[in-house]
Design an enzyme around this catalytic site. Sequence first.
Site, PDB file in Angstrom:
ATOM      1  N   PHE A   1       4.948  22.625 104.027  1.00 45.27           N
ATOM      2  CA  PHE A   1       5.286  21.293 103.504  1.00 45.27           C
ATOM      3  C   PHE A   1       6.458  21.442 102.526  1.00 45.27           C
ATOM      4  O   PHE A   1       6.405  21.020 101.380  1.00 45.27           O
ATOM      5  CB  PHE A   1       4.083  20.640 102.814  1.00 45.27           C
TER       6      PHE A   1
ATOM      7  N   ASP B   1       1.561  22.743  99.928  1.00 40.94           N
ATOM      8  CA  ASP B   1       1.786  21.548  99.083  1.00 40.94           C
ATOM      9  C   ASP B   1       1.804  20.300  99.970  1.00 40.94           C
ATOM     10  O   ASP B   1       2.852  19.670 100.146  1.00 40.94           O
ATOM     11  CB  ASP B   1       3.107  21.706  98.324  1.00 40.94           C
TER      12      ASP B   1
ATOM     13  N   ARG C   1       7.611  25.535  90.356  1.00 39.07           N
ATOM     14  CA  ARG C   1       8.669  26.303  91.037  1.00 39.07           C
ATOM     15  C   ARG C   1       9.049  27.511  90.179  1.00 39.07           C
ATOM     16  O   ARG C   1       9.281  28.607  90.687  1.00 39.07           O
ATOM     17  CB  ARG C   1       9.904  25.420  91.292  1.00 39.07           C
TER      18      ARG C   1
ATOM     19  N   CYS D   1      -2.033  16.703  95.571  1.00 43.48           N
ATOM     20  CA  CYS D   1      -1.465  15.618  94.759  1.00 43.48           C
ATOM     21  C   CYS D   1      -2.269  14.339  94.985  1.00 43.48           C
ATOM     22  O   CYS D   1      -1.754  13.235  94.840  1.00 43.48           O
ATOM     23  CB  CYS D   1       0.016  15.418  95.060  1.00 43.48           C
TER      24      CYS D   1
ATOM     25  N   ASP E   1       8.255  22.057 107.680  1.00 41.35           N
ATOM     26  CA  ASP E   1       8.086  20.637 107.351  1.00 41.35           C
ATOM     27  C   ASP E   1       8.252  19.838 108.648  1.00 41.35           C
ATOM     28  O   ASP E   1       8.923  20.289 109.579  1.00 41.35           O
ATOM     29  CB  ASP E   1       9.111  20.168 106.310  1.00 41.35           C
ATOM     30  N   SER E   2       7.645  18.657 108.677  1.00 38.61           N
ATOM     31  CA  SER E   2       7.768  17.830 109.882  1.00 38.61           C
ATOM     32  C   SER E   2       8.937  16.843 109.779  1.00 38.61           C
ATOM     33  O   SER E   2       9.117  16.004 110.651  1.00 38.61           O
ATOM     34  CB  SER E   2       6.457  17.079 110.134  1.00 38.61           C
TER      35      SER E   2
HETATM   36  N1  SAH Z   1       6.703  21.082  98.273  1.00 36.69           N
HETATM   37  C1  SAH Z   1       7.694  20.036  98.227  1.00 36.69           C
HETATM   38  C2  SAH Z   1       7.078  18.645  98.323  1.00 36.69           C
HETATM   39  C3  SAH Z   1       6.154  18.437  99.501  1.00 36.69           C
HETATM   40  S1  SAH Z   1       5.886  16.766  99.894  1.00 36.69           S
HETATM   41  C4  SAH Z   1       8.567  20.186  96.989  1.00 36.69           C
HETATM   42  O1  SAH Z   1       8.196  20.915  96.052  1.00 36.69           O
HETATM   43  O2  SAH Z   1       9.637  19.577  96.932  1.00 36.69           O
HETATM   44  C5  SAH Z   1       5.042  16.864 101.398  1.00 36.69           C
HETATM   45  C6  SAH Z   1       5.900  17.204 102.600  1.00 36.69           C
HETATM   46  O3  SAH Z   1       5.033  17.370 103.707  1.00 36.69           O
HETATM   47  C7  SAH Z   1       6.900  16.149 103.049  1.00 36.69           C
HETATM   48  O4  SAH Z   1       8.187  16.712 103.044  1.00 36.69           O
HETATM   49  C8  SAH Z   1       6.478  15.759 104.481  1.00 36.69           C
HETATM   50  O5  SAH Z   1       7.599  15.583 105.344  1.00 36.69           O
HETATM   51  C9  SAH Z   1       5.684  16.959 104.896  1.00 36.69           C
HETATM   52  N2  SAH Z   1       4.614  16.771 105.899  1.00 36.69           N
HETATM   53  C10 SAH Z   1       3.666  15.810 105.949  1.00 36.69           C
HETATM   54  N3  SAH Z   1       2.774  16.055 106.927  1.00 36.69           N
HETATM   55  C11 SAH Z   1       3.163  17.217 107.527  1.00 36.69           C
HETATM   56  C12 SAH Z   1       2.636  18.017 108.588  1.00 36.69           C
HETATM   57  N4  SAH Z   1       1.515  17.680 109.224  1.00 36.69           N
HETATM   58  N5  SAH Z   1       3.277  19.151 108.918  1.00 36.69           N
HETATM   59  C13 SAH Z   1       4.421  19.516 108.263  1.00 36.69           C
HETATM   60  N6  SAH Z   1       4.931  18.805 107.246  1.00 36.69           N
HETATM   61  C14 SAH Z   1       4.331  17.684 106.874  1.00 36.69           C
END
Ligand code: SAH
Length: 408
Positions: A225, A309, A206, A349, A259-260
């Site tokens: 995400f 991510d 970040r 990850c 995000d979903s």
């Molecule tokens: N970048 C974030 C962590 C991401 S974790 C940080 O730094 O805090 C992964 C995220 O992807 C989760 O919040 C989950 O809700 C979301 N997610 C999973 N599949 C998804 C999709 N198909 N479309 C959108 N979001 C998704």
Amino acid sequence: MKVVKLKPGKEKSLLRRHPWVFDGAVAKGGGDPGETVRIESAEGQFLAWGAVSPTSKIRARVWSFDEKQRIDAAFFRAALAISISARGLFDIKSNGVRLVHGESDGLPGLVVDRYGDTLVAQFLSCGTERWKQTIADALLELTGLTRLYERSDASVRELEGLPKVSGWLRGGGDTAVVLQEHSWQLALDVAEGHKTGFYLDQRDNRQAFFEAARHGQWQQVLNCFCYTGGFTVAALAGMRARSEHSGMGGGAGHVTSIDSSGPALAKGRANVALNGFDAGHTTWLDADVNASLRAFHSEGRTFDAIVLDPPKLAPTAAHAERAARAYKDLNRWGFKLLNPGGMLFTYSCSGGIGVELFQKIVASAALEAGVDAFITHRLGGAPDHPVGLPFPEGEYLKGLVVMARPQG
Ligand code: SAH
């Protein structure tokens, strides 16, 4: 003392100090859930002291490779003290710190995060479950804190035959905490959300995103995400610092976050407000990232910086092939939406996808998107998420910063 005896030749990984014994390696012996056993080679040679997980494919996890070591309260106190004091060796710009990172800290199945005055622990194996109270007491004593919340609700508990548990283990009170990280604040609730509530492992990434936003000329940023908006806040902070420095004021630049998860997005919005940013500079989409990227492409939208991510697509190497295709697809769309000179911050990850494979995937995604690009930074987990050398599985988080070659 009960004994777990291995089949001939199965001692090799333990001799290399890898901390897991798989069920297929065991010739005979066992114990109750979490019981300490003596692990021996087929010839009866001492290999390690470990904790038994009777129903798991990982049948035992090693506490110690030293035959003279007693596995008792003093052992756990000493191991926790080493792990916690090691964090003092790094310049961690946050009051959110991972104090114990499982296998890589010599405590398989144990995760402990500190968020300000609150400790959050995950007991993910039979061994840590059995020693839970001892570990909790030692953690409070060593940190001088009084609150410990348990988040043993990860799905891996099922593989251990353990129920999901969460709640205060010591102390109590409000589960909402505010993290002071780098130059911004992030609110989270330790009782909710992923992992122990937040992604501490991306802390330094970040900051890298902040720095790039401060130095770049970004107008349009896309955070895919986004979870609770960590990278969104970092970008806004960077763009604000840029405009303050240039005297332009206003904090130019817009961040679109996808995000979903509705609850995660609500926290993201709150985090933007918490830092005094204008909500008008953000858009939050409760949507599927893959569908959104396709839609942006057909609308002709492009971005100066994109974060990808995604959640873990390949938990183990066995899932790597399918996951590799998913990563390539995602990154291809990322490249297609990138302006010349734009930067893609792309992460995996997945423990099952190594650094080299990830780079190959990103390279072929760029090729298919017709984008000429170069790597500017290689990123990983923060130093409070160490990777034990005998435990390469610990290197799950990897990131590449890739710039689309600027046009003359
Ligand atoms: N970048 C974030 C962590 C991401 S974790 C940080 O730094 O805090 C992964 C995220 O992807 C989760 O919040 C989950 O809700 C979301 N997610 C999973 N599949 C998804 C999709 N198909 N479309 C959108 N979001 C998704």
